[in-house]
Enzyme design. Structure first.
Site, PDB file in Angstrom:
ATOM      1  CG  ASN A   9      -1.785   1.184   1.352  1.00 42.63           C
ATOM      2  OD1 ASN A   9      -1.882   1.972   0.412  1.00 42.63           O
ATOM      3  ND2 ASN A   9      -2.442   1.350   2.499  1.00 42.63           N
ATOM      4  CE  LYS A  11      -0.420   3.413   4.538  1.00 43.73           C
ATOM      5  NZ  LYS A  11      -0.487   3.577   5.982  1.00 43.73           N
ATOM      6  CG  HIS A  98      -6.088   1.982   4.783  1.00 44.36           C
ATOM      7  ND1 HIS A  98      -5.747   2.953   5.694  1.00 44.36           N
ATOM      8  CD2 HIS A  98      -5.042   1.126   4.730  1.00 44.36           C
ATOM      9  CE1 HIS A  98      -4.530   2.693   6.157  1.00 44.36           C
ATOM     10  NE2 HIS A  98      -4.083   1.586   5.588  1.00 44.36           N
ATOM     11  CD  GLU A 100      -3.430   5.662   6.275  1.00 43.67           C
ATOM     12  OE1 GLU A 100      -3.390   5.670   5.036  1.00 43.67           O
ATOM     13  OE2 GLU A 100      -2.507   5.201   6.976  1.00 43.67           O
ATOM     14  CD  GLU A 170      -3.835  -2.467   7.111  1.00 44.34           C
ATOM     15  OE1 GLU A 170      -2.703  -2.667   6.688  1.00 44.34           O
ATOM     16  OE2 GLU A 170      -4.486  -1.444   6.830  1.00 44.34           O
ATOM     17  N   GLY A 176       1.561   2.409  10.727  1.00 40.15           N
ATOM     18  CA  GLY A 176       2.528   3.506  10.617  1.00 40.15           C
ATOM     19  C   GLY A 176       3.126   3.931  11.950  1.00 40.15           C
ATOM     20  CB  SER A 216       4.274  -1.485  12.379  1.00 43.04           C
ATOM     21  OG  SER A 216       3.803  -0.164  12.547  1.00 43.04           O
TER      22      SER A 216
HETATM   23  P1  PGA Z   1       2.297   0.379   7.684  1.00 45.66           P
HETATM   24  O1  PGA Z   1       0.896   0.592   6.924  1.00 45.66           O
HETATM   25  O2  PGA Z   1       2.871  -0.914   7.185  1.00 45.66           O
HETATM   26  O3  PGA Z   1       3.121   1.569   7.299  1.00 45.66           O
HETATM   27  O4  PGA Z   1       1.990   0.331   9.141  1.00 45.66           O
HETATM   28  C1  PGA Z   1       0.044  -0.486   6.666  1.00 45.66           C
HETATM   29  C2  PGA Z   1      -1.195   0.030   5.994  1.00 45.66           C
HETATM   30  O5  PGA Z   1      -1.601   1.155   6.295  1.00 45.66           O
HETATM   31  O6  PGA Z   1      -1.804  -0.648   5.174  1.00 45.66           O
END
Ligand code: PGA
Length: 254
Positions: A9, A11, A98, A100, A170, A176, A216
């Site tokens: 991803n 982003k 997601h 976000e 997640e 993140g 992460s």
């Molecule tokens: P990350 O993000 O691996 O940076 O924690 C995962 C995601 O948001 O899908």
């Protein structure tokens, strides 16, 4: 058996040049050792779908996915990108729900269900994200919270449509943040998700559903995470932006 999948991803990172460079480096490293049993899906920003997809054409078990699609079919929705549009580019995967999108763009389960319905109707597999904010884990309500997210969305599909869905668990607090859920926390949730799918659609559908972990994941913890019961791969954010690190994660699954 559920398919192993490692999805990137990206982003909202990188411009066209750096996206192509990252893909070039990823494919170069992958071509040294590409296990076709593991699906690799690069979920890239909309403007780069076509150029990255063109670059990946011809490499076995690598696909390009989108990071979102509209909850509307078509019409006067300036700036939106529909499932029909994605389909017309040959896109087969899309991230939906997601955290976000849920948090920063206030996407509701109702909208997410529409997105899922429109995607599966076009034969695009949703990589459907679920996960609890920290407050629900602290109250020990995490299982109920996540199962409810699924009940209000993908579990409303019919059996045939559901079989196109990939689930990505997640935990919001792990995205993140550098804080990965513990192996026990991951296993508890993945087992609960698969059990719920089994109750709704039966054991063959539940066994065949890919349930990914995200939050992460990095080169140091990937191998252990992918060994956990009921984990069929990962959704990788930050660590997918470096070709070597992402390849090392891809190679951590067996
Ligand atoms: P990350 O993000 O691996 O940076 O924690 C995962 C995601 O948001 O899908």
């Amino acid at each position: 058996m559920a398919q192993n999948i490692i999805a990137a991803n990206w982003k909202m990172n990188n411009d066209e040049y750096s996206s192509k460079k990252l893909t070039y480096e990823f494919l170069k490293l992958l071509n040294r050792k590409n296990d076709p049993k593991t699906l690799k899906v690069l979920c890239v920003p909309h403007p780069f779908l076509l150029s990255i997809d063109n670059m990946c054409t011809g490499t076995e078990s690598v696909f390009v996915g989108a990071q979102n699609c509209s909850s509307f079919k078509q019409g006067a929705f300036t700036g939106e990108v529909s499932a029909v549009m994605l389909k017309s580019l040959g896109i087969k995967y899309v991230i939906i729900g997601h955290s976000e999108r849920r948090e920063l763009f206030s996407e509701t389960n109702e909208e997410l269900l529409n997105k899922v319905l429109l995607s599966v109707e076009r034969n695009i597999s949703p990589i459907f994200c679920c996960g609890e904010p920290l407050i629900f884990r602290n109250k020990n309500n995490h299982l109920e919270y996540v199962i409810n997210q699924l009940k209000e969305t993908v579990l409303k599909l019919n059996k045939e449509s559901f079989q196109k869905v990939i689930i990505a668990y997640e935990p919001v607090w792990a995205i993140g943040s550098g804080k990965t859920a513990s192996n026990e926390e991951i296993e508890e949730m993945h087992v609960a998700i698969r059990k719920t799918i089994k109750q709704k659609f039966g054991s063959s559908v539940s066994k065949n559903t890919s349930i990914l972990y995200g939050g992460s994941v990095n080169v140091f913890n990937a191998k252990e995470i992918f060994k956990i019961n009921d984990v069929n791969g990962g959704l990788i954010g930050g660590a997918s932006l470096q070709a070597q690190e992402f390849i090392d994660i891809v190679n951590s699954i067996s």
